[in-house]
Each structure stands twice: as structure tokens, then as C-alpha cells.
Write a protein that holds these residues in place. Structure first.
Motif, PDB file in Angstrom:
ATOM      1  N   ALA A   9       0.821  -1.209   0.000  1.00  0.00           N
ATOM      2  CA  ALA A   9       0.000   0.000   0.000  1.00  0.00           C
ATOM      3  C   ALA A   9       0.858   1.263   0.000  1.00  0.00           C
ATOM      4  O   ALA A   9       0.375   2.332   0.366  1.00  0.00           O
ATOM      5  CB  ALA A   9      -0.941  -0.003   1.204  1.00  0.00           C
ATOM      6  N   ALA A  10       2.134   1.137  -0.391  1.00  0.00           N
ATOM      7  CA  ALA A  10       3.040   2.292  -0.459  1.00  0.00           C
ATOM      8  C   ALA A  10       3.021   3.040   0.869  1.00  0.00           C
ATOM      9  O   ALA A  10       3.326   2.462   1.895  1.00  0.00           O
ATOM     10  CB  ALA A  10       2.684   3.179  -1.641  1.00  0.00           C
ATOM     11  N   HIS A  11       2.595   4.290   0.862  1.00  0.00           N
ATOM     12  CA  HIS A  11       2.576   5.090   2.090  1.00  0.00           C
ATOM     13  C   HIS A  11       1.279   4.926   2.876  1.00  0.00           C
ATOM     14  O   HIS A  11       1.073   5.590   3.882  1.00  0.00           O
ATOM     15  CB  HIS A  11       2.795   6.568   1.758  1.00  0.00           C
ATOM     16  CG  HIS A  11       1.697   7.154   0.928  1.00  0.00           C
ATOM     17  ND1 HIS A  11       1.668   7.025  -0.456  1.00  0.00           N
ATOM     18  CD2 HIS A  11       0.586   7.842   1.261  1.00  0.00           C
ATOM     19  CE1 HIS A  11       0.587   7.623  -0.920  1.00  0.00           C
ATOM     20  NE2 HIS A  11      -0.084   8.121   0.100  1.00  0.00           N
ATOM     21  N   GLY A  12       0.417   4.027   2.440  1.00  0.00           N
ATOM     22  CA  GLY A  12      -0.870   3.822   3.109  1.00  0.00           C
ATOM     23  C   GLY A  12      -0.912   2.513   3.868  1.00  0.00           C
ATOM     24  O   GLY A  12       0.119   1.949   4.222  1.00  0.00           O
ATOM     25  N   ASP A  13      -2.115   2.046   4.130  1.00  0.00           N
ATOM     26  CA  ASP A  13      -2.327   0.797   4.847  1.00  0.00           C
ATOM     27  C   ASP A  13      -3.350  -0.040   4.094  1.00  0.00           C
ATOM     28  O   ASP A  13      -4.296   0.491   3.527  1.00  0.00           O
ATOM     29  CB  ASP A  13      -2.899   1.053   6.249  1.00  0.00           C
ATOM     30  CG  ASP A  13      -2.008   1.953   7.074  1.00  0.00           C
ATOM     31  OD1 ASP A  13      -0.862   1.554   7.320  1.00  0.00           O
ATOM     32  OD2 ASP A  13      -2.462   3.040   7.451  1.00  0.00           O
ATOM     33  N   CYS A  14      -3.150  -1.345   4.099  1.00  0.00           N
ATOM     34  CA  CYS A  14      -4.117  -2.270   3.531  1.00  0.00           C
ATOM     35  C   CYS A  14      -3.928  -3.606   4.242  1.00  0.00           C
ATOM     36  O   CYS A  14      -3.030  -4.369   3.908  1.00  0.00           O
ATOM     37  CB  CYS A  14      -3.916  -2.406   2.022  1.00  0.00           C
ATOM     38  SG  CYS A  14      -5.232  -3.336   1.210  1.00  0.00           S
ATOM     39  N   LEU A  15      -4.761  -3.839   5.245  1.00  0.00           N
ATOM     40  CA  LEU A  15      -4.635  -5.032   6.076  1.00  0.00           C
ATOM     41  C   LEU A  15      -5.807  -5.975   5.816  1.00  0.00           C
ATOM     42  O   LEU A  15      -6.970  -5.580   5.930  1.00  0.00           O
ATOM     43  CB  LEU A  15      -4.600  -4.652   7.556  1.00  0.00           C
ATOM     44  CG  LEU A  15      -3.509  -3.670   7.951  1.00  0.00           C
ATOM     45  CD1 LEU A  15      -3.659  -3.285   9.401  1.00  0.00           C
ATOM     46  CD2 LEU A  15      -2.137  -4.237   7.676  1.00  0.00           C
ATOM     47  N   TRP A  16      -5.501  -7.196   5.480  1.00  0.00           N
ATOM     48  CA  TRP A  16      -6.484  -8.240   5.174  1.00  0.00           C
ATOM     49  C   TRP A  16      -6.437  -9.242   6.319  1.00  0.00           C
ATOM     50  O   TRP A  16      -5.402  -9.834   6.588  1.00  0.00           O
ATOM     51  CB  TRP A  16      -6.077  -8.896   3.866  1.00  0.00           C
ATOM     52  CG  TRP A  16      -6.907 -10.009   3.347  1.00  0.00           C
ATOM     53  CD1 TRP A  16      -7.111 -11.229   3.925  1.00  0.00           C
ATOM     54  CD2 TRP A  16      -7.613 -10.032   2.118  1.00  0.00           C
ATOM     55  NE1 TRP A  16      -7.903 -12.010   3.127  1.00  0.00           N
ATOM     56  CE2 TRP A  16      -8.224 -11.295   2.007  1.00  0.00           C
ATOM     57  CE3 TRP A  16      -7.784  -9.112   1.092  1.00  0.00           C
ATOM     58  CZ2 TRP A  16      -8.992 -11.660   0.910  1.00  0.00           C
ATOM     59  CZ3 TRP A  16      -8.550  -9.478   0.007  1.00  0.00           C
ATOM     60  CH2 TRP A  16      -9.150 -10.726  -0.091  1.00  0.00           C
ATOM     61  N   ILE A  17      -7.545  -9.414   6.998  1.00  0.00           N
ATOM     62  CA  ILE A  17      -7.609 -10.322   8.132  1.00  0.00           C
ATOM     63  C   ILE A  17      -8.648 -11.400   7.839  1.00  0.00           C
ATOM     64  O   ILE A  17      -9.744 -11.096   7.378  1.00  0.00           O
ATOM     65  CB  ILE A  17      -8.000  -9.576   9.420  1.00  0.00           C
ATOM     66  CG1 ILE A  17      -6.958  -8.496   9.728  1.00  0.00           C
ATOM     67  CG2 ILE A  17      -8.153 -10.545  10.597  1.00  0.00           C
ATOM     68  CD1 ILE A  17      -7.383  -7.532  10.818  1.00  0.00           C
ATOM     69  N   GLU A  18      -8.276 -12.646   8.086  1.00  0.00           N
ATOM     70  CA  GLU A  18      -9.203 -13.765   7.966  1.00  0.00           C
ATOM     71  C   GLU A  18      -9.225 -14.518   9.284  1.00  0.00           C
ATOM     72  O   GLU A  18      -8.196 -14.650   9.955  1.00  0.00           O
ATOM     73  CB  GLU A  18      -8.780 -14.732   6.862  1.00  0.00           C
ATOM     74  CG  GLU A  18      -8.900 -14.170   5.471  1.00  0.00           C
ATOM     75  CD  GLU A  18      -8.577 -15.183   4.388  1.00  0.00           C
ATOM     76  OE1 GLU A  18      -8.029 -16.267   4.708  1.00  0.00           O
ATOM     77  OE2 GLU A  18      -8.864 -14.890   3.220  1.00  0.00           O
ATOM     78  N   TYR A  19     -10.402 -14.997   9.645  1.00  0.00           N
ATOM     79  CA  TYR A  19     -10.518 -15.852  10.819  1.00  0.00           C
ATOM     80  C   TYR A  19     -11.588 -16.901  10.555  1.00  0.00           C
ATOM     81  O   TYR A  19     -12.446 -16.716   9.693  1.00  0.00           O
ATOM     82  CB  TYR A  19     -10.823 -15.042  12.090  1.00  0.00           C
ATOM     83  CG  TYR A  19     -12.126 -14.286  12.062  1.00  0.00           C
ATOM     84  CD1 TYR A  19     -13.277 -14.830  12.630  1.00  0.00           C
ATOM     85  CD2 TYR A  19     -12.219 -13.035  11.458  1.00  0.00           C
ATOM     86  CE1 TYR A  19     -14.479 -14.139  12.608  1.00  0.00           C
ATOM     87  CE2 TYR A  19     -13.409 -12.336  11.428  1.00  0.00           C
ATOM     88  CZ  TYR A  19     -14.536 -12.895  12.005  1.00  0.00           C
ATOM     89  OH  TYR A  19     -15.725 -12.207  11.970  1.00  0.00           O
ATOM     90  N   GLY A  20     -11.482 -17.987  11.275  1.00  0.00           N
ATOM     91  CA  GLY A  20     -12.367 -19.111  11.042  1.00  0.00           C
ATOM     92  C   GLY A  20     -11.647 -20.174  10.233  1.00  0.00           C
ATOM     93  O   GLY A  20     -10.458 -20.068   9.946  1.00  0.00           O
ATOM     94  N   SER A  21     -12.374 -21.215   9.844  1.00  0.00           N
ATOM     95  CA  SER A  21     -11.761 -22.290   9.063  1.00  0.00           C
ATOM     96  C   SER A  21     -12.815 -22.991   8.213  1.00  0.00           C
ATOM     97  O   SER A  21     -14.015 -22.813   8.424  1.00  0.00           O
ATOM     98  CB  SER A  21     -11.080 -23.292   9.995  1.00  0.00           C
ATOM     99  OG  SER A  21     -12.024 -23.876  10.857  1.00  0.00           O
ATOM    100  N   GLY A  22     -12.328 -23.781   7.285  1.00  0.00           N
ATOM    101  CA  GLY A  22     -13.232 -24.533   6.408  1.00  0.00           C
ATOM    102  C   GLY A  22     -14.131 -23.619   5.610  1.00  0.00           C
ATOM    103  O   GLY A  22     -13.681 -22.679   4.977  1.00  0.00           O
ATOM    104  N   THR A  23     -15.424 -23.878   5.666  1.00  0.00           N
ATOM    105  CA  THR A  23     -16.390 -23.059   4.933  1.00  0.00           C
ATOM    106  C   THR A  23     -16.833 -21.839   5.724  1.00  0.00           C
ATOM    107  O   THR A  23     -17.622 -21.044   5.229  1.00  0.00           O
ATOM    108  CB  THR A  23     -17.634 -23.890   4.551  1.00  0.00           C
ATOM    109  OG1 THR A  23     -18.236 -24.383   5.757  1.00  0.00           O
ATOM    110  CG2 THR A  23     -17.256 -25.041   3.639  1.00  0.00           C
ATOM    111  N   ALA A  24     -16.332 -21.698   6.939  1.00  0.00           N
ATOM    112  CA  ALA A  24     -16.718 -20.571   7.800  1.00  0.00           C
ATOM    113  C   ALA A  24     -15.566 -19.589   7.973  1.00  0.00           C
ATOM    114  O   ALA A  24     -15.156 -19.265   9.080  1.00  0.00           O
ATOM    115  CB  ALA A  24     -17.195 -21.082   9.145  1.00  0.00           C
TER     116      ALA A  24
END
Length: 70
Positions: A9-24
Motif C-alpha cells: 500500500a506504499a505510504h498507506g495501509d491495507c490489512l487483510w484479516i481472515e478468521y475461522g476455518s473450512g467453509t466458515a
């Protein structure tokens, strides 16, 4: 399980968070970075199956070009 990715994200922010498992698996996106880094975020989204391309939460931490321009 909790997974955190810091997308380019160069000088910015871009945070991708995943939680859970399988189909959830749930996703949160925090900020999107500036417009010129959007292709990296788009590519990451396109890596998901079409029926999984959604976020449960989008967080914009504050309003300026490096957080919401993308």
C-alpha cells in the motif's frame, strides 16, 4: 485460526484479516491504500472463489488519501 496479510500500500495501509476455518472463513479489510496500489488488492480479491469475494467488515481508520483513495 487468525491470519493477517499486509498488502502493498506504499505510504498507506491495507490489512487483510481472515478468521475461522473450512467453509466458515470471515474477512475484514482495514483501509485500502492509495489508488495506485489498488491492483494488488484487486488481485488478492480475485484469488478468492467468486462466491467468497465478500468482507464481513470494512474499516476505514480515518479520511485521507492514503486510507480511502483506493
Amino acid at each position: 485460526m487468525l491470519r493477517l496479510e499486509m498488502l502493498p500500500a506504499a505510504h498507506g495501509d491495507c490489512l487483510w484479516i481472515e478468521y475461522g476455518s473450512g467453509t466458515a472463513v470471515h474477512r475484514i479489510l482495514i483501509d485500502g491504500g492509495p489508488a495506485h496500489t489498488y491492483p494488488a488488492l484487486r488481485e488478492r480479491i480475485l484469488h478468492l472463489p467468486a462466491n467468497e469475494r465478500r468482507f464481513d467488515l470494512l474499516v476505514i481508520t480515518h479520511v485521507d488519501a492514503d486510507h480511502i483513495e483506493g
